[in-house]
Design a protein around this motif. Structure first.
Motif, PDB file in Angstrom:
ATOM      1  N   ILE A  82       0.856  -1.177   0.000  1.00  0.00           N
ATOM      2  CA  ILE A  82       0.000   0.000   0.000  1.00  0.00           C
ATOM      3  C   ILE A  82       0.898   1.235   0.000  1.00  0.00           C
ATOM      4  O   ILE A  82       1.731   1.393   0.893  1.00  0.00           O
ATOM      5  CB  ILE A  82      -0.929   0.027   1.220  1.00  0.00           C
ATOM      6  N   SER A  83       0.731   2.096  -0.988  1.00  0.00           N
ATOM      7  CA  SER A  83       1.603   3.258  -1.151  1.00  0.00           C
ATOM      8  C   SER A  83       1.213   4.392  -0.211  1.00  0.00           C
ATOM      9  O   SER A  83       0.930   5.516  -0.629  1.00  0.00           O
ATOM     10  CB  SER A  83       1.570   3.745  -2.603  1.00  0.00           C
ATOM     11  N   SER A  84       1.168   4.087   1.070  1.00  0.00           N
ATOM     12  CA  SER A  84       0.823   5.087   2.068  1.00  0.00           C
ATOM     13  C   SER A  84       1.255   4.571   3.428  1.00  0.00           C
ATOM     14  O   SER A  84       1.897   3.514   3.514  1.00  0.00           O
ATOM     15  CB  SER A  84      -0.685   5.382   2.050  1.00  0.00           C
ATOM     16  N   PHE A  85       0.908   5.301   4.487  1.00  0.00           N
ATOM     17  CA  PHE A  85       1.242   4.855   5.839  1.00  0.00           C
ATOM     18  C   PHE A  85       0.010   4.374   6.591  1.00  0.00           C
ATOM     19  O   PHE A  85       0.073   4.106   7.784  1.00  0.00           O
ATOM     20  CB  PHE A  85       1.927   5.982   6.625  1.00  0.00           C
ATOM     21  N   PHE A  86      -1.135   4.280   5.889  1.00  0.00           N
ATOM     22  CA  PHE A  86      -2.354   3.738   6.477  1.00  0.00           C
ATOM     23  C   PHE A  86      -3.182   3.106   5.360  1.00  0.00           C
ATOM     24  O   PHE A  86      -2.837   3.201   4.180  1.00  0.00           O
ATOM     25  CB  PHE A  86      -3.158   4.836   7.187  1.00  0.00           C
ATOM     26  N   CYS A  87      -4.267   2.447   5.736  1.00  0.00           N
ATOM     27  CA  CYS A  87      -5.092   1.739   4.762  1.00  0.00           C
ATOM     28  C   CYS A  87      -6.026   2.720   4.064  1.00  0.00           C
ATOM     29  O   CYS A  87      -7.214   2.848   4.416  1.00  0.00           O
ATOM     30  CB  CYS A  87      -5.882   0.627   5.443  1.00  0.00           C
ATOM     31  N   ASP A  88      -5.479   3.411   3.095  1.00  0.00           N
ATOM     32  CA  ASP A  88      -6.243   4.357   2.293  1.00  0.00           C
ATOM     33  C   ASP A  88      -7.186   3.579   1.375  1.00  0.00           C
ATOM     34  O   ASP A  88      -6.743   2.697   0.636  1.00  0.00           O
ATOM     35  CB  ASP A  88      -5.282   5.209   1.459  1.00  0.00           C
ATOM     36  N   PRO A  89      -8.506   3.861   1.398  1.00  0.00           N
ATOM     37  CA  PRO A  89      -9.446   3.094   0.565  1.00  0.00           C
ATOM     38  C   PRO A  89      -9.135   3.157  -0.920  1.00  0.00           C
ATOM     39  O   PRO A  89      -9.296   2.176  -1.642  1.00  0.00           O
ATOM     40  CB  PRO A  89     -10.808   3.721   0.884  1.00  0.00           C
ATOM     41  N   SER A  90      -8.696   4.320  -1.404  1.00  0.00           N
ATOM     42  CA  SER A  90      -8.367   4.428  -2.829  1.00  0.00           C
ATOM     43  C   SER A  90      -7.154   3.573  -3.177  1.00  0.00           C
ATOM     44  O   SER A  90      -7.082   3.002  -4.275  1.00  0.00           O
ATOM     45  CB  SER A  90      -8.112   5.891  -3.194  1.00  0.00           C
ATOM     46  N   GLN A  91      -6.190   3.453  -2.259  1.00  0.00           N
ATOM     47  CA  GLN A  91      -5.033   2.606  -2.489  1.00  0.00           C
ATOM     48  C   GLN A  91      -5.431   1.133  -2.535  1.00  0.00           C
ATOM     49  O   GLN A  91      -4.912   0.362  -3.347  1.00  0.00           O
ATOM     50  CB  GLN A  91      -3.986   2.836  -1.399  1.00  0.00           C
ATOM     51  N   LEU A  92      -6.352   0.749  -1.651  1.00  0.00           N
ATOM     52  CA  LEU A  92      -6.817  -0.638  -1.666  1.00  0.00           C
ATOM     53  C   LEU A  92      -7.517  -0.970  -2.976  1.00  0.00           C
ATOM     54  O   LEU A  92      -7.369  -2.067  -3.509  1.00  0.00           O
ATOM     55  CB  LEU A  92      -7.767  -0.875  -0.483  1.00  0.00           C
ATOM     56  N   LEU A  93      -8.290  -0.012  -3.510  1.00  0.00           N
ATOM     57  CA  LEU A  93      -8.955  -0.239  -4.784  1.00  0.00           C
ATOM     58  C   LEU A  93      -7.948  -0.415  -5.906  1.00  0.00           C
ATOM     59  O   LEU A  93      -8.145  -1.224  -6.812  1.00  0.00           O
ATOM     60  CB  LEU A  93      -9.893   0.933  -5.109  1.00  0.00           C
ATOM     61  N   ASN A  94      -6.865   0.353  -5.866  1.00  0.00           N
ATOM     62  CA  ASN A  94      -5.846   0.237  -6.905  1.00  0.00           C
ATOM     63  C   ASN A  94      -5.176  -1.129  -6.907  1.00  0.00           C
ATOM     64  O   ASN A  94      -4.608  -1.539  -7.924  1.00  0.00           O
ATOM     65  CB  ASN A  94      -4.784   1.323  -6.729  1.00  0.00           C
ATOM     66  N   LEU A  95      -5.225  -1.820  -5.768  1.00  0.00           N
ATOM     67  CA  LEU A  95      -4.628  -3.146  -5.684  1.00  0.00           C
ATOM     68  C   LEU A  95      -5.582  -4.238  -6.150  1.00  0.00           C
ATOM     69  O   LEU A  95      -5.182  -5.396  -6.241  1.00  0.00           O
ATOM     70  CB  LEU A  95      -4.195  -3.441  -4.241  1.00  0.00           C
ATOM     71  N   GLY A  96      -6.845  -3.879  -6.426  1.00  0.00           N
ATOM     72  CA  GLY A  96      -7.820  -4.870  -6.852  1.00  0.00           C
ATOM     73  C   GLY A  96      -7.501  -5.441  -8.215  1.00  0.00           C
ATOM     74  O   GLY A  96      -6.853  -4.810  -9.054  1.00  0.00           O
ATOM     75  N   CYS A  97      -7.930  -6.686  -8.449  1.00  0.00           N
ATOM     76  CA  CYS A  97      -7.702  -7.331  -9.734  1.00  0.00           C
ATOM     77  C   CYS A  97      -8.457  -6.597 -10.837  1.00  0.00           C
ATOM     78  O   CYS A  97      -9.480  -5.966 -10.612  1.00  0.00           O
ATOM     79  CB  CYS A  97      -8.153  -8.787  -9.671  1.00  0.00           C
ATOM     80  N   SER A  98      -7.969  -6.706 -12.044  1.00  0.00           N
ATOM     81  CA  SER A  98      -8.493  -5.916 -13.162  1.00  0.00           C
ATOM     82  C   SER A  98      -9.931  -6.248 -13.513  1.00  0.00           C
ATOM     83  O   SER A  98     -10.665  -5.396 -14.006  1.00  0.00           O
ATOM     84  CB  SER A  98      -7.611  -6.120 -14.399  1.00  0.00           C
ATOM     85  N   ASP A  99     -10.396  -7.481 -13.251  1.00  0.00           N
ATOM     86  CA  ASP A  99     -11.745  -7.841 -13.667  1.00  0.00           C
ATOM     87  C   ASP A  99     -12.819  -7.183 -12.804  1.00  0.00           C
ATOM     88  O   ASP A  99     -13.967  -7.063 -13.232  1.00  0.00           O
ATOM     89  CB  ASP A  99     -11.931  -9.365 -13.653  1.00  0.00           C
ATOM     90  N   THR A 100     -12.471  -6.755 -11.589  1.00  0.00           N
ATOM     91  CA  THR A 100     -13.462  -6.095 -10.730  1.00  0.00           C
ATOM     92  C   THR A 100     -13.094  -4.647 -10.444  1.00  0.00           C
ATOM     93  O   THR A 100     -13.845  -3.948  -9.762  1.00  0.00           O
ATOM     94  CB  THR A 100     -13.576  -6.841  -9.376  1.00  0.00           C
ATOM     95  N   PHE A 101     -11.972  -4.189 -10.961  1.00  0.00           N
ATOM     96  CA  PHE A 101     -11.484  -2.863 -10.607  1.00  0.00           C
ATOM     97  C   PHE A 101     -12.434  -1.755 -11.034  1.00  0.00           C
ATOM     98  O   PHE A 101     -12.798  -0.884 -10.246  1.00  0.00           O
ATOM     99  CB  PHE A 101     -10.114  -2.645 -11.235  1.00  0.00           C
ATOM    100  N   MET A 102     -12.887  -1.778 -12.282  1.00  0.00           N
ATOM    101  CA  MET A 102     -13.705  -0.682 -12.793  1.00  0.00           C
ATOM    102  C   MET A 102     -15.046  -0.601 -12.071  1.00  0.00           C
ATOM    103  O   MET A 102     -15.501   0.492 -11.707  1.00  0.00           O
ATOM    104  CB  MET A 102     -13.934  -0.860 -14.294  1.00  0.00           C
ATOM    105  N   ASN A 103     -15.696  -1.751 -11.839  1.00  0.00           N
ATOM    106  CA  ASN A 103     -16.989  -1.725 -11.144  1.00  0.00           C
ATOM    107  C   ASN A 103     -16.845  -1.161  -9.737  1.00  0.00           C
ATOM    108  O   ASN A 103     -17.653  -0.322  -9.310  1.00  0.00           O
ATOM    109  CB  ASN A 103     -17.569  -3.145 -11.064  1.00  0.00           C
ATOM    110  N   ASN A 104     -15.826  -1.589  -9.026  1.00  0.00           N
ATOM    111  CA  ASN A 104     -15.644  -1.126  -7.655  1.00  0.00           C
ATOM    112  C   ASN A 104     -15.227   0.330  -7.579  1.00  0.00           C
ATOM    113  O   ASN A 104     -15.635   1.052  -6.673  1.00  0.00           O
ATOM    114  CB  ASN A 104     -14.607  -1.994  -6.942  1.00  0.00           C
ATOM    115  N   ILE A 105     -14.412   0.780  -8.520  1.00  0.00           N
ATOM    116  CA  ILE A 105     -13.970   2.158  -8.468  1.00  0.00           C
ATOM    117  C   ILE A 105     -15.123   3.108  -8.783  1.00  0.00           C
ATOM    118  O   ILE A 105     -15.217   4.202  -8.242  1.00  0.00           O
ATOM    119  CB  ILE A 105     -12.777   2.394  -9.429  1.00  0.00           C
ATOM    120  N   VAL A 106     -16.051   2.664  -9.650  1.00  0.00           N
ATOM    121  CA  VAL A 106     -17.230   3.481  -9.926  1.00  0.00           C
ATOM    122  C   VAL A 106     -18.086   3.608  -8.669  1.00  0.00           C
ATOM    123  O   VAL A 106     -18.554   4.689  -8.300  1.00  0.00           O
ATOM    124  CB  VAL A 106     -18.051   2.886 -11.089  1.00  0.00           C
ATOM    125  N   ILE A 107     -18.293   2.478  -7.966  1.00  0.00           N
ATOM    126  CA  ILE A 107     -19.084   2.498  -6.734  1.00  0.00           C
ATOM    127  C   ILE A 107     -18.413   3.365  -5.681  1.00  0.00           C
ATOM    128  O   ILE A 107     -19.055   4.190  -5.023  1.00  0.00           O
ATOM    129  CB  ILE A 107     -19.279   1.058  -6.209  1.00  0.00           C
TER     130      ILE A 107
END
Length: 320
Positions: free
Chosen positions: A184-209
């Motif tokens: 995680i490119s931060s010093f805490f569990c940033d939600p946007s950072q966690l989304l960036n680590l998501g697999c490509s098949d679910t990334f777009m749906n989750n980032i929209v939500i």
């Protein structure tokens, strides 16, 4: 040999990583900077907690400050203490133990609490702007509009809206069945950072939500702040006294400084994280709204307020 231990437990399934632990990249890998960062963040944390706690104790102990404005200020101080306590103590411990590892469950818990009190800060800033709008634009009806029942309703609504936002983010991340990496490119569990680590098949749906929820829960408080200050400035410009204009603008300027710091850095990092080429720069920028803003809030709202300063001196005098 790396300065920090990295032990990400993971299982590989079809080139996808199932995560049980995450690893923070933090602000710097330089071992010589770690003691300095530890002392710096510990100092900022103690100043934030003690200063906000002093405001809470001073306001609650002085009957003259039992007004809506100071009632919201004490709740903002409580939210700031909780907000900074979600991330900084973990970071300080990591620098001392030379470990930046956090469990999957711990990461989700930290993220949920972080969003809860971060959104609470946002909602309270909006409520405080509305309080100033009523006080300046409708002074004769202020006590009727901002009665104790209304104040508590504002606090409860702010809390439940923040809780809903937190759970929506939590559910979104829980829908990620796999992750591409443990870092995680931060010093805490940033939600946007966690989304960036998501697999490509679910990334777009989750980032929209995720961004849809962030836009809704961020847009409403900002709209309330802008509307309140539009009405406030319109009323101030009609005040004939220069002294009255200066006093009102000074109070509004302090509040708007906090708003700009909080929203400017928070939304900037949040919305740009998906396409950012410099994750470390985003981590440094996030320090402003996660650490600096909670530390500055009590100074901005109290140093130029004579009532707060008198209450603090009286409280400290009684305590000593």
């Amino acid at each position: 040999m790396t300065y920090f231990m990295k032990k990400g437990k993971q299982k590989t399934t079809n080139d996808k990583i199932l995560i049980s632990e995450f690893f923070f990249l933090g602000l710097s890998d330089n071992p010589e900077l770690q003691p300095l960062l530890c002392v710096l963040f510990l100092s900022m944390y103690l100043v934030t907690v003690l200063r906000n706690l002093l405001i809470i104790l001073a306001v609650t102990s002085d009957p003259h400050l039992h007004t809506p404005m100071y009632f919201f200020l004490t709740n903002l101080s409580l939210a700031d203490i909780s907000f900074i306590s979600t991330t900084v103590p973990k970071m300080i411990v990591d620098t001392q133990t030379h470990s930046r590892v956090i469990s999957y469950e711990g990461c989700l818990t930290q993220m949920s609490i972080f969003i809860l009190f971060g959104c609470m800060d946002s909602m309270l800033l909006s409520v405080m702007a509305y309080d100033r709008f009523v006080a300046i634009c409708h002074p004769l009806h202020y006590t009727i509009i901002m009665n104790p029942r209304t104040c508590w309703i504002f606090i409860l609504v702010s809390f439940f809206v923040s809780l809903l936002d937190s759970q929506m983010h939590n559910v979104t991340v829980l829908q990620l069945t796999c992750f591409k990496d443990v870092e995680i490119s931060s010093f805490f569990c940033d939600p946007s950072q966690l989304l960036n680590l998501g697999c490509s098949d679910t990334f777009m749906n989750n980032i929209v939500i995720m961004y849809f929820a962030g836009t809704i829960f961020g847009f409403l408080p900002i709209s309330g702040i802008f509307f309140s200050y539009y009405k406030i400035f319109s009323s101030i410009l009609r005040v004939p006294s220069l002294g009255g204009k200066y006093k009102a603008f000074s109070t509004c300027g302090s509040h708007m400084t906090v708003v700009c710091l909080f929203y400017g850095t928070g939304l900037g990092v949040y919305l740009s994280s998906a396409i950012s080429q410099y994750p470390r720069r985003d981590a440094v920028a996030s320090v402003v709204y996660t650490v600096v803003t909670p530390m500055l809030n009590p100074f901005i709202y109290s140093l130029r307020n004579r009532d707060i300063k008198r209450a603090m001196f009286r409280f400290l005098g009684k305590t000593i």
